[in-house]
Design a protein around this motif. Structure first.
Motif, PDB file in Angstrom:
ATOM      1  N   SER A  20      69.282  52.876  16.019  1.00 32.95           N
ATOM      2  CA  SER A  20      70.251  53.289  17.036  1.00 32.95           C
ATOM      3  C   SER A  20      71.572  53.842  16.455  1.00 32.95           C
ATOM      4  O   SER A  20      71.564  54.584  15.492  1.00 32.95           O
ATOM      5  CB  SER A  20      70.526  52.109  17.972  1.00 32.95           C
ATOM      6  N   ILE A  21      72.639  53.368  17.032  1.00 31.98           N
ATOM      7  CA  ILE A  21      73.947  53.964  16.747  1.00 31.98           C
ATOM      8  C   ILE A  21      74.301  53.863  15.257  1.00 31.98           C
ATOM      9  O   ILE A  21      74.627  54.840  14.598  1.00 31.98           O
ATOM     10  CB  ILE A  21      75.050  53.242  17.568  1.00 31.98           C
ATOM     11  N   THR A  22      74.178  52.652  14.705  1.00 33.08           N
ATOM     12  CA  THR A  22      74.605  52.504  13.295  1.00 33.08           C
ATOM     13  C   THR A  22      73.663  53.288  12.390  1.00 33.08           C
ATOM     14  O   THR A  22      74.090  53.901  11.426  1.00 33.08           O
ATOM     15  CB  THR A  22      74.612  51.011  12.877  1.00 33.08           C
ATOM     16  N   GLY A  23      72.369  53.324  12.760  1.00 32.23           N
ATOM     17  CA  GLY A  23      71.411  54.080  11.940  1.00 32.23           C
ATOM     18  C   GLY A  23      71.767  55.561  11.923  1.00 32.23           C
ATOM     19  O   GLY A  23      71.805  56.198  10.863  1.00 32.23           O
ATOM     20  N   ARG A  24      72.114  56.079  13.095  1.00 32.67           N
ATOM     21  CA  ARG A  24      72.465  57.507  13.192  1.00 32.67           C
ATOM     22  C   ARG A  24      73.761  57.786  12.436  1.00 32.67           C
ATOM     23  O   ARG A  24      73.883  58.764  11.709  1.00 32.67           O
ATOM     24  CB  ARG A  24      72.626  57.907  14.669  1.00 32.67           C
ATOM     25  N   ALA A  25      74.698  56.865  12.540  1.00 29.12           N
ATOM     26  CA  ALA A  25      75.995  57.055  11.854  1.00 29.12           C
ATOM     27  C   ALA A  25      75.795  57.057  10.342  1.00 29.12           C
ATOM     28  O   ALA A  25      76.437  57.814   9.613  1.00 29.12           O
ATOM     29  CB  ALA A  25      76.958  55.942  12.255  1.00 29.12           C
ATOM     30  N   VAL A  26      74.858  56.230   9.869  1.00 28.30           N
ATOM     31  CA  VAL A  26      74.559  56.213   8.419  1.00 28.30           C
ATOM     32  C   VAL A  26      73.944  57.561   8.034  1.00 28.30           C
ATOM     33  O   VAL A  26      74.360  58.192   7.075  1.00 28.30           O
ATOM     34  CB  VAL A  26      73.603  55.047   8.077  1.00 28.30           C
ATOM     35  N   ASN A  27      73.008  58.034   8.875  1.00 27.91           N
ATOM     36  CA  ASN A  27      72.382  59.341   8.564  1.00 27.91           C
ATOM     37  C   ASN A  27      73.401  60.479   8.577  1.00 27.91           C
ATOM     38  O   ASN A  27      73.293  61.430   7.830  1.00 27.91           O
ATOM     39  CB  ASN A  27      71.271  59.642   9.591  1.00 27.91           C
TER      40      ASN A  27
END
Ligand SMILES: Nc1nonc1C(=O)NCC1CCCCC1
Length: 239
Positions: A20-27
């Motif tokens: 979700s959000i944190t995964g996308r922000a890391v990407n």
């Protein structure tokens, strides 16, 4: 914002945060989250990280050395002694204000305890902040660490689509968020409040602020004492 999570359960933390959000922000390169396995720094025969507590007592304690070496590895990589949050019931209760403050850091180490805790001597040496997510006891610091990463990450510019972070949020000026509605206009015989369909933004803002005040009074009167209420809002509460 770079998170370094010292833990015995790196998969638990990374699986939870890589979505979700944190995964996308890391990407998107807005955040980085790395889990450091404390057990990788246990250089004894069985890679053990815990031992019996001196003075007796139930359970085991995490020993100082592996925790310290894991911390040192991060400090070495950063070229400085970073801020270290130890998640524990003996900490200051986490809240939005702390999330805002911690979101200003470039680097943040989160230390996750397990068993019955960690040898006090390494905590004294490396911990800068003792933080609790609430007055209850969990089996480890991993879930609290994930809660903190979530709450802090959403405050990093660009992580949320920007207007949300700027908009009214619960706990901003100590009020709870107003009720929200989406399509259909009527559901189970319940209609969306007319004012929200009016397109009259001043009236919508007024209604939302009043709903926040009423909801805070009803659910979190303790927060209400810290609010700056207008005379008309104080009158509303008396009605
Ligand atoms: N509550 C909490 N807020 O932050 N952490 C919490 C917790 O309950 N943590 C579990 C304990 C378990 C033994 C080692 C140290 C962490």
């Amino acid at each position: 914002m770079n998170f370094h999570i010292l833990t015995l359960f790196p998969d638990m933390v990374m699986d939870g945060l890589n979505t979700s959000i944190t995964g996308r922000a890391v990407n998107n390169g807005l955040l980085s989250i790395e889990a450091v396995n404390i057990r990788d720094y246990a250089f004894n025969k069985h890679q053990s990280v815990d031992d019996y507590p001196y003075g007796g007592g139930a359970g085991m304690l995490m020993q100082a050395e592996p925790v310290y070496l894991a911390y040192e590895a991060v400090a070495e990589k950063l070229g400085k002694r970073p801020r270290v949050v130890y998640l524990s019931p003996q900490g200051q209760t986490f809240n939005q204000q702390m999330a805002e403050e911690l979101a200003q850091e470039e680097e943040l180490v989160l230390l996750c305890g397990h068993y019955e805790g960690i040898d006090e001597r390494v905590l004294e040496e490396i911990v800068t902040d003792y933080v609790s997510i609430g007055d209850y006891v969990l089996t480890g610091g991993e879930l609290p660490a994930m809660v903190m990463v979530d709450a802090i990450s959403r405050l990093v510019p660009g992580v949320l689509h920007n207007d949300v972070s700027a908009e009214f949020e619960s706990f901003q000026d100590n009020l709870l968020e107003y009720p929200q509605y989406s399509r259909p206009e009527e559901w189970h015989g319940k209609k969306v409040p007319e004012v929200l369909l009016s397109g009259h933004h001043a009236n919508i803002e007024k209604w939302r602020r009043e709903q926040s005040v009423l909801r805070t009074k009803e659910r979190r009167p303790d927060l209400l004492e810290k609010c700056e209420l207008t005379p008309s809002e104080k009158k509303l509460l008396e009605e």
